[in-house]
Design a protein around this motif. Structure first.
Motif, mmCIF file in Angstrom:
data_model
loop_
_atom_site.group_PDB
_atom_site.id
_atom_site.type_symbol
_atom_site.label_atom_id
_atom_site.label_comp_id
_atom_site.label_asym_id
_atom_site.label_seq_id
_atom_site.Cartn_x
_atom_site.Cartn_y
_atom_site.Cartn_z
ATOM 1 N N GLN A 17 -8.284 -0.137 1.885
ATOM 2 C CA GLN A 17 -6.746 0.198 1.499
ATOM 3 C C GLN A 17 -6.493 -0.271 -0.152
ATOM 4 O O GLN A 17 -5.958 -0.022 -0.816
ATOM 5 C CB GLN A 17 -5.579 -0.072 2.316
ATOM 6 N N ASN A 18 -7.179 -1.740 -0.167
ATOM 7 C CA ASN A 18 -7.159 -2.315 -1.284
ATOM 8 C C ASN A 18 -7.796 -1.948 -2.313
ATOM 9 O O ASN A 18 -7.310 -1.632 -3.546
ATOM 10 C CB ASN A 18 -7.033 -3.765 -1.035
ATOM 11 N N TRP A 19 -8.924 -1.363 -2.343
ATOM 12 C CA TRP A 19 -9.675 -0.885 -2.847
ATOM 13 C C TRP A 19 -9.099 0.612 -3.554
ATOM 14 O O TRP A 19 -9.315 0.729 -4.861
ATOM 15 C CB TRP A 19 -11.200 -0.635 -2.427
ATOM 16 N N HIS A 20 -8.659 1.333 -2.640
ATOM 17 C CA HIS A 20 -8.098 2.532 -3.137
ATOM 18 C C HIS A 20 -6.982 2.151 -4.118
ATOM 19 O O HIS A 20 -6.896 3.011 -4.893
ATOM 20 C CB HIS A 20 -7.601 3.370 -1.710
ATOM 21 N N GLU A 74 -4.956 4.053 -7.732
ATOM 22 C CA GLU A 74 -3.206 4.038 -7.975
ATOM 23 C C GLU A 74 -3.300 3.328 -9.236
ATOM 24 O O GLU A 74 -2.319 3.603 -9.912
ATOM 25 C CB GLU A 74 -2.628 3.426 -6.561
ATOM 26 N N GLN A 75 -3.879 2.225 -9.416
ATOM 27 C CA GLN A 75 -3.845 1.328 -10.704
ATOM 28 C C GLN A 75 -4.922 2.059 -11.600
ATOM 29 O O GLN A 75 -4.927 1.691 -12.808
ATOM 30 C CB GLN A 75 -3.906 0.106 -10.602
ATOM 31 N N ASP A 76 -5.673 2.921 -11.471
ATOM 32 C CA ASP A 76 -6.538 3.778 -12.140
ATOM 33 C C ASP A 76 -7.689 2.724 -12.935
ATOM 34 O O ASP A 76 -7.914 3.048 -14.006
ATOM 35 C CB ASP A 76 -5.959 4.345 -13.280
ATOM 36 N N VAL A 112 -11.029 -7.791 -9.861
ATOM 37 C CA VAL A 112 -9.881 -7.906 -9.224
ATOM 38 C C VAL A 112 -10.227 -8.476 -7.827
ATOM 39 O O VAL A 112 -9.444 -9.464 -7.269
ATOM 40 C CB VAL A 112 -8.955 -6.795 -9.318
ATOM 41 N N VAL A 113 -10.809 -7.836 -7.116
ATOM 42 C CA VAL A 113 -11.058 -8.363 -5.485
ATOM 43 C C VAL A 113 -11.784 -9.658 -5.697
ATOM 44 O O VAL A 113 -11.642 -10.441 -4.931
ATOM 45 C CB VAL A 113 -12.013 -6.972 -4.868
#
Length: 205
Positions: free
Chosen positions: A172-175, A180-182, A191-192
């Motif tokens: 979900q975070n990766w998606h 969603e943030q492109d 970021v991860v």
């Protein structure tokens, strides 16, 4: 890790029977490959008619091989899982638990990138499919378990830290980062890694 094209990976075929059985298996394999191809191409909920068209078979052939679209998607899901789950379960090398966690980022996000269209497709259908609902639950449990397996007891006892790490390393975070943030793959991975590094730097070895 190279991106997989699931529709071109070999499907198991039974060629030991007579010609009719072999032809039937070939048609079934073409139907499954067509669904994989369509989902990879962005059609997350292809119709039976579209599947038949891409597979080069008649519409009746689709339902001769599969009782309904749910049973077809079940076979598709099983094929994707068979290709990805060994990678998810692969041992992570590292001298410390923190090092192993950091090293899992690239592998896990590469897997998420590969399965992304199939996870979205399954999410669209899982509320109408008992199989996909159960498959979704099992996938979440496996993703959580593979993270927990890397954590020492004193971190597992800290539920907030454990849950935070799971969220950072979740699909979900990766998606959210990618679609969603492109962000690009590299940007999302940075970021991860930053989020993970920030939290584990505050935790005892």
């Amino acid at each position: 890790m190279a991106s997989a094209n699931f529709s071109t990976l070999p499907l198991p075929s039974d060629t030991s029977g007579d010609g009719r059985r072999a032809r039937s298996r070939t048609s079934r394999d073409k139907i499954v490959a067509a669904v994989l191809h369509l989902i990879e191409g962005g059609d997350l909920s292809p119709s039976a008619a579209r599947v038949a068209e891409v597979a080069g078979v008649g519409l009746r052939s689709v339902f001769r091989h599969f009782d309904d679209m749910d049973s077809l998607y079940q076979e598709v899901s099983e094929r994707v899982s068979a290709q990805v789950m060994p990678l998810l379960r692969e041992a992570v090398i590292g001298a410390t638990w923190k090092e192993r966690l950091v090293r899992i980022v690239e592998r896990r996000t590469s897997i998420f990138e590969r399965i992304h269209p199939f996870r979205l497709s399954a999410s669209l259908k899982r509320f109408r499919s008992a199989f996909l609902t159960e498959e979704y639950r099992r996938t979440l449990e496996l993703e959580a378990a593979t993270v927990e397996a890397l954590l020492p007891p004193h971190i597992l006892a800290d539920q907030v830290s454990t849950r935070s790490i799971k969220v950072i390393l979740s699909f979900q975070n990766w998606h959210a980062l990618r679609f969603e943030q492109d962000l690009s793959i590299q940007e999302a991975r940075e970021v991860v890694s930053r989020l993970l590094g920030d939290i584990i730097s505050k935790l005892a070895d």
